[in-house]
Design an enzyme around this catalytic site. Structure first.
Site, PDB file in Angstrom:
ATOM      1  N   CYS A   1      40.972  13.806 -50.464  1.00  0.00           N
ATOM      2  CA  CYS A   1      41.639  14.929 -49.555  1.00  0.00           C
ATOM      3  C   CYS A   1      42.773  14.336 -48.824  1.00  0.00           C
ATOM      4  O   CYS A   1      42.976  12.929 -48.801  1.00  0.00           O
ATOM      5  CB  CYS A   1      40.719  15.527 -48.302  1.00  0.00           C
ATOM      6  SG  CYS A   1      40.178  14.296 -47.356  1.00  0.00           S
TER       7      CYS A   1
ATOM      8  N   GLY B   1      45.925  14.744 -45.703  1.00  0.00           N
ATOM      9  CA  GLY B   1      46.210  15.289 -44.298  1.00  0.00           C
ATOM     10  C   GLY B   1      47.413  16.436 -44.339  1.00  0.00           C
ATOM     11  O   GLY B   1      48.101  16.429 -45.389  1.00  0.00           O
TER      12      GLY B   1
ATOM     13  N   CYS C   1      47.139  10.446 -47.551  1.00  0.00           N
ATOM     14  CA  CYS C   1      46.037   9.467 -47.918  1.00  0.00           C
ATOM     15  C   CYS C   1      46.122   9.539 -49.397  1.00  0.00           C
ATOM     16  O   CYS C   1      45.408   8.514 -50.078  1.00  0.00           O
ATOM     17  CB  CYS C   1      44.658  10.310 -47.551  1.00  0.00           C
ATOM     18  SG  CYS C   1      44.486  10.235 -45.794  1.00  0.00           S
TER      19      CYS C   1
ATOM     20  N   HIS D   1      39.784   2.458 -45.464  1.00  0.00           N
ATOM     21  CA  HIS D   1      40.537   3.440 -46.118  1.00  0.00           C
ATOM     22  C   HIS D   1      41.985   3.184 -45.487  1.00  0.00           C
ATOM     23  O   HIS D   1      42.460   3.868 -44.515  1.00  0.00           O
ATOM     24  CB  HIS D   1      40.130   4.809 -45.817  1.00  0.00           C
ATOM     25  CG  HIS D   1      41.036   5.840 -46.085  1.00  0.00           C
ATOM     26  ND1 HIS D   1      42.098   5.773 -46.914  1.00  0.00           N
ATOM     27  CD2 HIS D   1      41.527   7.006 -45.294  1.00  0.00           C
ATOM     28  CE1 HIS D   1      42.699   6.908 -47.069  1.00  0.00           C
ATOM     29  NE2 HIS D   1      42.490   7.740 -45.964  1.00  0.00           N
TER      30      HIS D   1
END
Length: 422
Positions: A408, A410, A122, A378
């Site tokens: 954050c 993954g 991300c 997103h």
């Protein structure tokens, strides 16, 4: 006092005086230098709903080519001056390396412009921007583009994750890297006592802010509208449409309305489609160079890259990434949280955002003031680059200066970057 002692006293006095003259905190990052890495253009496509929205029939490389063309057009940069392009992507095979090089050529960049793709989940879009900034800082290149793109309509699904080997499956921490993010976020919400009501309140605020921002035209400046072919799912008729707005923003969302949505990962769970980020399609790009280069080329300086951080956390606690990454970035910049005017923190799940904002002690009014990924989506590889354009536009509208982007990541990571508006 001996002459040696007098000389030592004089040196100490000079040093103390010099240290007092060194700007600290917010003042230090507002100072300008010819060697600053600056942003002269940052834009994005609209973000559209995966499988349903305006880009559902548009390839990721086509989104990227349009974004590159828009960047060249808006910035008036000579594409021959761009030496390297870094593109963040998560779902395309090989992170899209081949088709993204082709997209750059279609957009008008010459064969002399190098292109690479990368995948840090991300944070890929932000990592792409940071890689270009670092290459400029160390003198490897003078002008570059950091970008991100994702077509979740065409490439999202279980096939995006490789099967683990026996070796990985039998390591107690390694095997946690493939636990679905919704499942681990549900567990984190339970363990950290993040109530569904708190999550729904955060999500409702994101929708409400995004709805208000869209109605006020606040996103218009950062968006590059795109004409695409779109197949009507009801009639199967192919149409030419112009996509010029984020189409995932749902009007009139309330805590009460969100409270009626069925939980997604656990029968009595707290996470559902309304308080998690949307599956989306989109692309974004950021043009970077040294301040001295921008001034020589007559480029309009939008803002400046200050520094970034990347950290690791336990895979099952992926959501706490911003909580760990943000203080590291602030320390590198020499500032405190009170010096930051706007925070763009990716809303992967309301649960992790609620926890991070609370634990960091951030002013909620400064966090995603125009909504976030829960409200407008997103697209995994795009978000980190998208946040840059959204941040600078908000800082410019409000006359503010310092912003932070973060997310954050993954498998258990976090990333953050500090930016200054000019």
């Amino acid at each position: 006092m001996s002459s040696a002692q007098q000389r030592l006293s004089q040196v100490q006095s000079h040093l103390a005086s010099s240290e007092a003259d060194i700007p600290r905190g917010r003042e230090s990052i507002l100072r300008k230098s010819p060697d600053d890495v600056v942003v002269t253009c940052a834009l994005r496509t609209p973000l559209t709903r995966g499988g349903k929205g305006g880009f559902k029939d548009t390839a990721a490389a086509d989104l990227l080519a349009h974004t590159f063309q828009s960047l060249i057009s808006r910035s008036h940069i000579d594409p021959n001056l761009v030496e390297d392009i870094s593109v963040g992507n998560v779902l395309a095979p090989g992170a899209g390396a081949t088709e993204f090089r082709a997209a750059a050529l279609v957009a008008g960049f010459p064969e002399t412009t190098a292109v690479k793709s990368l995948n840090r989940q991300c944070s890929s879009g932000l990592q792409a921007c940071v890689d270009i900034a670092n290459a400029i800082q160390c003198g490897m290149i003078e002008v570059g583009v950091g970008a991100g793109v994702e077509s979740m309509s065409s490439q999202y699904g279980p096939g995006a994750v490789t099967e683990f080997s026996h070796l990985l499956e039998n390591h107690p921490e390694a095997k946690n890297c493939k636990v679905p993010m919704g499942v681990l976020s549900e567990q984190m919400a339970s363990d950290r006592k993040i109530t569904r009501n708190a999550q729904d309140a955060f999500a409702a605020r994101s929708f409400q802010r995004a709805e208000a921002a869209q109605k006020a035209g606040k996103f218009d400046e950062e968006i590059a509208p795109m004409q695409v072919k779109w197949v009507d799912p009801k009639t199967e008729e192919e149409k030419e449409i112009v996509v010029d707005k984020d189409d995932g923003i749902r009007p009139g969302m309330t805590v009460e309305g969100l409270g009626k949505i069925k939980s997604a990962f656990k029968k009595d769970g707290s996470i559902h489609a309304g308080n998690a980020s949307q599956v989306s399609d989109g692309a974004a790009a950021v043009l970077l160079m040294k301040r001295s280069t921008a001034e020589r080329l007559g480029q309009n300086i939008v803002g400046r890259f200050v520094c970034s951080s990347v950290v690791g956390v336990k895979p099952l606690l992926m959501g706490i990434g911003p909580w760990k990454a943000i203080p590291v970035a602030l320390e590198k910049a020499g500032i405190g949280k009170e010096d930051v005017d706007v925070w763009e923190i990716n809303e992967a799940f309301a649960s992790q955002c609620v926890w991070c904002v609370k634990e960091l002690g951030l002013d909620e009014s400064k966090v995603n003031p125009n909504g976030g990924a829960i409200a407008f989506g997103h697209p995994l590889g795009c978000t980190g680059a998208r946040q840059v354009s959204t941040l600078f536009n908000e800082l410019g509208r409000t006359g503010k200066k310092v912003g932070v982007t973060s997310m954050c990541v993954g498998t258990g990571m976090g990333m953050a970057a500090v930016w200054v508006k000019e």
